[in-house]
Write a protein that holds these residues in place. Structure first.
Motif, PDB file in Angstrom:
ATOM      1  N   ASP A 230     -80.121 -56.167 -33.528  1.00 21.46           N
ATOM      2  CA  ASP A 230     -81.024 -55.368 -32.688  1.00 21.46           C
ATOM      3  C   ASP A 230     -81.847 -54.409 -33.534  1.00 21.46           C
ATOM      4  O   ASP A 230     -81.317 -53.714 -34.405  1.00 21.46           O
ATOM      5  CB  ASP A 230     -80.228 -54.598 -31.635  1.00 21.46           C
ATOM      6  CG  ASP A 230     -79.718 -55.504 -30.524  1.00 21.46           C
ATOM      7  OD1 ASP A 230     -79.686 -56.736 -30.723  1.00 21.46           O
ATOM      8  OD2 ASP A 230     -79.350 -54.981 -29.456  1.00 21.46           O
ATOM      9  N   THR A 231     -83.141 -54.341 -33.253  1.00 17.72           N
ATOM     10  CA  THR A 231     -84.019 -53.495 -34.059  1.00 17.72           C
ATOM     11  C   THR A 231     -83.879 -52.017 -33.713  1.00 17.72           C
ATOM     12  O   THR A 231     -84.119 -51.161 -34.545  1.00 17.72           O
ATOM     13  CB  THR A 231     -85.494 -53.912 -33.882  1.00 17.72           C
ATOM     14  OG1 THR A 231     -85.860 -53.805 -32.507  1.00 17.72           O
ATOM     15  CG2 THR A 231     -85.701 -55.341 -34.353  1.00 17.72           C
ATOM     16  N   ARG A 232     -83.493 -51.727 -32.468  1.00 18.24           N
ATOM     17  CA  ARG A 232     -83.349 -50.332 -32.025  1.00 18.24           C
ATOM     18  C   ARG A 232     -81.998 -50.201 -31.305  1.00 18.24           C
ATOM     19  O   ARG A 232     -81.936 -50.128 -30.070  1.00 18.24           O
ATOM     20  CB  ARG A 232     -84.479 -49.955 -31.076  1.00 18.24           C
ATOM     21  CG  ARG A 232     -85.895 -50.187 -31.625  1.00 18.24           C
ATOM     22  CD  ARG A 232     -86.919 -49.814 -30.569  1.00 18.24           C
ATOM     23  NE  ARG A 232     -88.288 -50.002 -30.981  1.00 18.24           N
ATOM     24  CZ  ARG A 232     -89.091 -50.968 -30.528  1.00 18.24           C
ATOM     25  NH1 ARG A 232     -88.644 -51.849 -29.642  1.00 18.24           N
ATOM     26  NH2 ARG A 232     -90.338 -51.057 -30.937  1.00 18.24           N
ATOM     27  N   PRO A 233     -80.890 -50.161 -32.039  1.00 17.21           N
ATOM     28  CA  PRO A 233     -79.569 -50.206 -31.408  1.00 17.21           C
ATOM     29  C   PRO A 233     -79.288 -49.046 -30.444  1.00 17.21           C
ATOM     30  O   PRO A 233     -78.611 -49.248 -29.431  1.00 17.21           O
ATOM     31  CB  PRO A 233     -78.600 -50.198 -32.590  1.00 17.21           C
ATOM     32  CG  PRO A 233     -79.401 -49.743 -33.771  1.00 17.21           C
ATOM     33  CD  PRO A 233     -80.807 -50.162 -33.507  1.00 17.21           C
ATOM     34  N   LEU A 234     -79.800 -47.873 -30.730  1.00 20.70           N
ATOM     35  CA  LEU A 234     -79.564 -46.753 -29.812  1.00 20.70           C
ATOM     36  C   LEU A 234     -80.308 -46.955 -28.497  1.00 20.70           C
ATOM     37  O   LEU A 234     -79.824 -46.574 -27.424  1.00 20.70           O
ATOM     38  CB  LEU A 234     -79.973 -45.430 -30.457  1.00 20.70           C
ATOM     39  CG  LEU A 234     -79.126 -45.001 -31.660  1.00 20.70           C
ATOM     40  CD1 LEU A 234     -79.622 -43.668 -32.215  1.00 20.70           C
ATOM     41  CD2 LEU A 234     -77.651 -44.904 -31.284  1.00 20.70           C
ATOM     42  N   LEU A 235     -81.472 -47.577 -28.571  1.00 21.08           N
ATOM     43  CA  LEU A 235     -82.196 -47.904 -27.350  1.00 21.08           C
ATOM     44  C   LEU A 235     -81.450 -48.992 -26.573  1.00 21.08           C
ATOM     45  O   LEU A 235     -81.372 -48.951 -25.338  1.00 21.08           O
ATOM     46  CB  LEU A 235     -83.617 -48.351 -27.678  1.00 21.08           C
ATOM     47  CG  LEU A 235     -84.519 -48.688 -26.488  1.00 21.08           C
ATOM     48  CD1 LEU A 235     -84.566 -47.538 -25.485  1.00 21.08           C
ATOM     49  CD2 LEU A 235     -85.919 -49.037 -26.967  1.00 21.08           C
ATOM     50  N   THR A 236     -80.894 -49.970 -27.298  1.00 16.59           N
ATOM     51  CA  THR A 236     -80.081 -50.980 -26.630  1.00 16.59           C
ATOM     52  C   THR A 236     -78.952 -50.332 -25.847  1.00 16.59           C
ATOM     53  O   THR A 236     -78.650 -50.732 -24.719  1.00 16.59           O
ATOM     54  CB  THR A 236     -79.486 -51.980 -27.655  1.00 16.59           C
ATOM     55  OG1 THR A 236     -80.538 -52.730 -28.252  1.00 16.59           O
ATOM     56  CG2 THR A 236     -78.520 -52.950 -26.976  1.00 16.59           C
ATOM     57  N   LEU A 237     -78.307 -49.329 -26.431  1.00 14.99           N
ATOM     58  CA  LEU A 237     -77.229 -48.620 -25.728  1.00 14.99           C
ATOM     59  C   LEU A 237     -77.704 -48.096 -24.378  1.00 14.99           C
ATOM     60  O   LEU A 237     -77.034 -48.285 -23.357  1.00 14.99           O
ATOM     61  CB  LEU A 237     -76.728 -47.446 -26.575  1.00 14.99           C
ATOM     62  CG  LEU A 237     -75.650 -47.699 -27.610  1.00 14.99           C
ATOM     63  CD1 LEU A 237     -75.372 -46.419 -28.379  1.00 14.99           C
ATOM     64  CD2 LEU A 237     -74.361 -48.202 -26.954  1.00 14.99           C
ATOM     65  N   ASP A 238     -78.850 -47.430 -24.374  1.00  9.96           N
ATOM     66  CA  ASP A 238     -79.384 -46.860 -23.131  1.00  9.96           C
ATOM     67  C   ASP A 238     -79.760 -47.964 -22.145  1.00  9.96           C
ATOM     68  O   ASP A 238     -79.431 -47.885 -20.955  1.00  9.96           O
ATOM     69  CB  ASP A 238     -80.611 -45.988 -23.418  1.00  9.96           C
ATOM     70  CG  ASP A 238     -80.255 -44.688 -24.134  1.00  9.96           C
ATOM     71  OD1 ASP A 238     -79.069 -44.287 -24.064  1.00  9.96           O
ATOM     72  OD2 ASP A 238     -81.148 -44.090 -24.747  1.00  9.96           O
ATOM     73  N   GLU A 239     -80.460 -48.977 -22.624  1.00 18.45           N
ATOM     74  CA  GLU A 239     -80.894 -50.065 -21.741  1.00 18.45           C
ATOM     75  C   GLU A 239     -79.698 -50.809 -21.158  1.00 18.45           C
ATOM     76  O   GLU A 239     -79.675 -51.165 -19.975  1.00 18.45           O
ATOM     77  CB  GLU A 239     -81.789 -51.033 -22.522  1.00 18.45           C
ATOM     78  CG  GLU A 239     -83.122 -50.425 -22.900  1.00 18.45           C
ATOM     79  CD  GLU A 239     -83.948 -51.325 -23.805  1.00 18.45           C
ATOM     80  OE1 GLU A 239     -85.179 -51.139 -23.849  1.00 18.45           O
ATOM     81  OE2 GLU A 239     -83.369 -52.206 -24.490  1.00 18.45           O
ATOM     82  N   LYS A 240     -78.716 -51.022 -21.992  1.00 17.91           N
ATOM     83  CA  LYS A 240     -77.527 -51.744 -21.563  1.00 17.91           C
ATOM     84  C   LYS A 240     -76.744 -50.941 -20.531  1.00 17.91           C
ATOM     85  O   LYS A 240     -76.302 -51.481 -19.513  1.00 17.91           O
ATOM     86  CB  LYS A 240     -76.672 -52.020 -22.804  1.00 17.91           C
ATOM     87  CG  LYS A 240     -75.483 -52.933 -22.597  1.00 17.91           C
ATOM     88  CD  LYS A 240     -74.944 -53.287 -23.985  1.00 17.91           C
ATOM     89  CE  LYS A 240     -73.478 -53.512 -23.958  1.00 17.91           C
ATOM     90  NZ  LYS A 240     -72.908 -53.690 -25.303  1.00 17.91           N
ATOM     91  N   GLN A 241     -76.582 -49.635 -20.781  1.00 22.66           N
ATOM     92  CA  GLN A 241     -75.857 -48.799 -19.829  1.00 22.66           C
ATOM     93  C   GLN A 241     -76.529 -48.810 -18.463  1.00 22.66           C
ATOM     94  O   GLN A 241     -75.873 -48.996 -17.432  1.00 22.66           O
ATOM     95  CB  GLN A 241     -75.753 -47.369 -20.347  1.00 22.66           C
ATOM     96  CG  GLN A 241     -74.962 -46.452 -19.406  1.00 22.66           C
ATOM     97  CD  GLN A 241     -74.739 -45.081 -20.008  1.00 22.66           C
ATOM     98  OE1 GLN A 241     -75.474 -44.636 -20.893  1.00 22.66           O
ATOM     99  NE2 GLN A 241     -73.701 -44.391 -19.543  1.00 22.66           N
TER     100      GLN A 241
END
Length: 287
Positions: A230-241
């Protein structure tokens, strides 16, 4: 409308890359690795038969790359798009539209093939339109160094050269858009890659969501379990949550593109957060 799961072939990816900072002692419980540290991965596409349209979501890797290329991915099993389409009574020439969640090679490689004398490339679905979105196309055709190996020009540029490339319409800043041309909606997410599209399909009284790389396998449900790709893992965290919470509230059925051993998942709330509720085959839910 009738939906069909289409198995485009299985491969393997490095378990450490698939789970990022999560230790192997944890992810190996749900996604056991082989002696090369590789875990089982599917390329499971979805076919939508709706009136005179036959829409294929994603197309797997295809078969035009070199033997050396495929050796990195330890292909296994004998599934293919052609076999899977034939099982349901279709041929690739019947496809009217190919919708690509994003343009990484394992999602769109099957869209383009060698021409007859192997001097160039041509659409693998000769009667189909190809669908992406303008922002992601720009991202993929001018790739950053981190993703360059996933955006292969031979998979992407021939779509445009064929004259059959179309972009879905989307209002600027809108996270979810109804794709009027194809009859379903898509959530736009940016953590894995810019403007990946996650299709949401109303089918037989249920909401089926094609997970692409927002949730690769059942083992990725806990929030910190984010791919190293993932290019933006912290953003993935938010999107996934946000997505997982909505999925529980709205009783989504999750269609797993990359989980080789689980086709459909449902989720539930627990004291540890959102977790797996049940796993089904497609036929158990929809046939």
């Amino acid at each position: 409308m009738t939906l069909y799961p289409i198995e485009a072939g299985n491969f393997k990816l490095d378990g450490g890359a698939m789970f990022g900072v999560v230790p192997k002692s944890l992810w190996n419980r749900t996604n056991p690795a082989d002696s090369n540290n590789m875990i089982d991965i599917a390329a499971r596409c979805l076919l939508i038969e709706d009136g005179d349209k036959l829409i294929l979501i994603d197309t797997g890797m295809g078969d035009k790359q070199s033997e050396k290329f495929f050796s990195y991915y330890y292909m296994w099993g004998d599934d293919s798009i052609d076999k899977s389409l034939k099982k349901h009574g279709f041929h690739r020439d019947d496809i009217t539209d190919v919708f690509m969640t994003h343009l990484h090679f394992d999602h769109c490689g099957g869209s383009i093939q060698w021409n007859k004398d192997r001097t160039g490339y041509e659409p693998a679905f000769k009667n189909a339109l190809f669908w992406s979105n303008e922002d992601h196309w720009e991202w993929a055709t001018k790739p950053n160094d981190r993703e360059k190996a996933s955006f292969l020009k031979e998979n992407i540029i021939p779509m445009q050269q064929s004259g059959k490339l179309h972009f879905v319409t989307r209002n600027e800043g809108e996270k979810f858009s109804e794709i009027q041309e194809l009859g379903f909606g898509a959530l736009f997410v940016d953590g894995h890659t810019d403007k990946q599209m996650i299709p949401h399909i109303n089918y037989k009284g249920k909401k089926l969501v094609f997970m692409a790389d927002l949730l690769p396998t059942a083992g990725h449900i806990p929030l910190p379990y984010v791919m190293g790709y993932d290019t933006r893992p912290l953003l993935t965290l938010d999107e996934k949550q946000q997505f997982l919470e909505t999925a529980v509230q709205e009783d989504y059925y999750l269609f797993m593109e990359h989980d080789a051993h689980n086709q459909i998942l449902t989720l539930k709330n627990t004291e540890k957060g959102v977790r797996l509720d049940k796993s089904f085959t497609f036929d158990e839910i929809f046939n």
